[in-house]
Enzyme design. Structure first.
Site, short mmCIF file in Angstrom:
data_model
loop_
_atom_site.label_atom_id
_atom_site.label_comp_id
_atom_site.label_asym_id
_atom_site.label_seq_id
_atom_site.Cartn_x
_atom_site.Cartn_y
_atom_site.Cartn_z
N HIS A 113 0.81 -1.22 0.00
CA HIS A 113 0.00 0.00 0.00
C HIS A 113 0.85 1.27 0.00
O HIS A 113 0.34 2.36 -0.26
CB HIS A 113 -0.99 -0.01 1.18
CG HIS A 113 -0.38 0.28 2.52
ND1 HIS A 113 -0.06 -0.70 3.42
CD2 HIS A 113 -0.04 1.45 3.11
CE1 HIS A 113 0.43 -0.17 4.51
NE2 HIS A 113 0.46 1.15 4.36
N ASP A 143 0.16 -7.66 1.49
CA ASP A 143 0.52 -6.24 1.55
C ASP A 143 2.04 -6.07 1.53
O ASP A 143 2.60 -5.30 2.32
CB ASP A 143 -0.07 -5.59 2.81
CG ASP A 143 0.04 -4.06 2.77
OD1 ASP A 143 0.14 -3.51 1.66
OD2 ASP A 143 0.06 -3.44 3.85
N SER A 216 4.71 2.50 7.95
CA SER A 216 4.33 1.34 7.13
C SER A 216 5.51 0.86 6.29
O SER A 216 6.14 1.65 5.60
CB SER A 216 3.17 1.70 6.21
OG SER A 216 2.00 1.94 6.94
#
Length: 472
Positions: A113, A143, A216
């Protein structure tokens, strides 16, 4: 005077004990400085540029000054605020994330992402060099993204074994929350093997390490300085960190990275079943001493499970030597099996534990249920369970995509009502017996004993599940 002296002596002793206790506790806490000095050079900042999103156009784009409401004229002096792009357009989207280098020749990992849909990806190294990266492969299900930068002799992280992690261990994250490069946060492992909604193939590591936007894709380290996870997401009601953060185990990540590097895609094992959690009432109805396993609520004959003999109503207790305590533990275990390999499965069926051998196939994008033509409907009066049922018509079977089962036409006072059954439910199995007609259903009902707790399988609005039913 003597009493005062004794009082001061007591206070001095208490202060000394308090100081000693504080120093002892401080000495028992880990010192992360050496770990950070060694590991931080391999952690990178990732910034991306994406095409403008037309759905997020500037709210004042295309307006004329005379179109402005009075309140806007007051605040902006009668002038329209100029967007950072030509009128009618939106500026490119920019985002920040983190990542870490896994090979000296420039391969690095981050979250999917972070880079998905990016037109340009810039990686900033710890020595402040900025290099453009290219995407080697993306995997939405985990992911994960594998990137490559054109550089040599880069610092790399040391990889650990996430399967050895235990709740209570200290862990540390390095990343770029809100763009603040190489920020360090620490905490403990809260749980391992955590399953999240819509994330069936990742047994997440749950921690209380502070993770925020920009973290992230960054690494999660153990006290040995080894990467054990990739920080991926947080649970929040406020939009900020609330003490629940989740990381992808490094064992899963490296398996995906290797496939992306060599094949450009990820092949996962597929069993072909729909499962549900076994709660206390269902455990009792199936004869289990405690809730455990994954209850099979749907399986097609041409799927791997159907070919291998797994049936609806089976409870999968063990898969390829791994005990299944909760239903969410099954998909990650199956996904790690290479398509074409065989797996040993232990199931509970009719109170007996049996072993099956299943040839695992590759996970498809979609699966379609089969449908067959049925007989003419037959209506039955309300039975001892308080249900009025009817055989399925041909049109109903096609619409419901069902090759067996009967339709609950009405529910009156009785066991069925108390179990939560509703008019319109498709009843496909009762007490381990597949129901293909009203006649078969009535035979099974007649054999039930008062006080029995039995499982009943229904399909409601396209979703199948087992419901415990107490016969009264």
């Amino acid at each position: 005077m003597r009493i005062i002296q004794q009082g001061f002596a007591f206070l001095g002793l208490a202060f000394a004990l308090l100081l000693f206790s504080t120093l002892t506790q401080a000495a028992s806490l880990p010192d992360f400085t050496e770990l950070v000095e060694e590991a931080a050079p391999a952690v990178v900042n990732i910034s991306t540029t994406k095409a403008p999103d037309p759905k997020r156009a500037h709210p004042l784009s295309g307006l004329k000054e005379e179109d402005l409401p009075e309140i806007f004229r007051h605040f902006f002096g009668g002038k329209i605020p100029t967007p950072n792009a030509p009128r009618g357009q939106t500026p490119p989207q920019q985002s920040l994330g983190s990542g870490f280098i896994i090979s000296e020749d420039g391969y690095l990992l981050t979250n999917n992402h972070v880079v998905e849909g990016a037109e340009q990806i810039i990686v900033r190294l710890s020595d402040r060099r900025e290099l453009e990266a290219k995407v080697i492969g993306l995997d939405k299900r985990t992911d994960l993204a594998l990137l490559k930068i054109d550089a040599q002799n880069l610092p790399v992280v040391e990889l650990g074994d996430s399967s050895k992690l235990k709740a209570g261990e200290w862990v540390l994250a390095i990343g770029s929350p809100f763009g603040f490069d190489h920020s360090v946060t620490a905490g403990i492992v809260s749980a391992v093997g955590r399953s999240l909604p819509n994330e069936n193939y990742v047994p997440f590591i749950q921690t209380d390490v502070a993770i925020n936007p920009g973290n992230s894709g960054g690494p999660l380290f153990n006290l040995e300085g080894e990467v054990v996870g990739i920080n991926s997401q947080i649970y929040t009601r406020s939009g900020g960190f609330m003490g629940l953060s989740f990381a992808i185990p490094i064992d899963v990540a490296m398996n995906v990275a290797e496939q992306l590097k060599t094949e450009g895609r990820v092949a996962r094992g597929w069993l072909g079943v729909i499962i549900q959690e076994v709660n206390r009432d269902l455990a009792e109805s199936f004869g289990l001493k405690k809730p455990m396993g994954a209850l099979v609520v749907q399986v097609a004959s041409d799927d791997p499970a159907g070919k291998g003999g797994i049936q609806e109503g089976d409870i999968i207790l063990e898969f390829n030597g791994v005990e299944i305590h909760r239903s969410g533990e099954l998909p990650p275990v199956v996904g790690q099996i290479h398509p074409g390999d065989s797996a040993k499965v232990k199931v509970l069926r009719g109170g007996k534990r049996i072993f099956l051998t299943i040839v695992i196939e590759e996970l498809p994008e979609q699966s379609i249920a089969a449908a067959k033509a049925p007989e003419e409907p037959k209506v039955a009066p309300a039975d001892r369970l308080g249900l009025r049922v009817v055989d399925l018509s041909s049109e109903q079977k096609q619409r419901l995509q069902a090759d067996h089962g009967i339709l609950i036409q009405d529910v009156v006072a009785g066991s069925g009502e108390r179990a939560g059954l509703r008019s319109g439910d498709l009843l496909t199995m009762l007490n381990g017996v597949q129901i293909d007609s009203v006649k078969r259903y009535l035979e099974v009902v007649a054999a039930l004993k008062s006080g029995d707790s039995v499982p009943i399988r229904v399909v409601r609005q396209g979703s199948a599940s087992f419901i415990p039913l107490k016969v009264e």
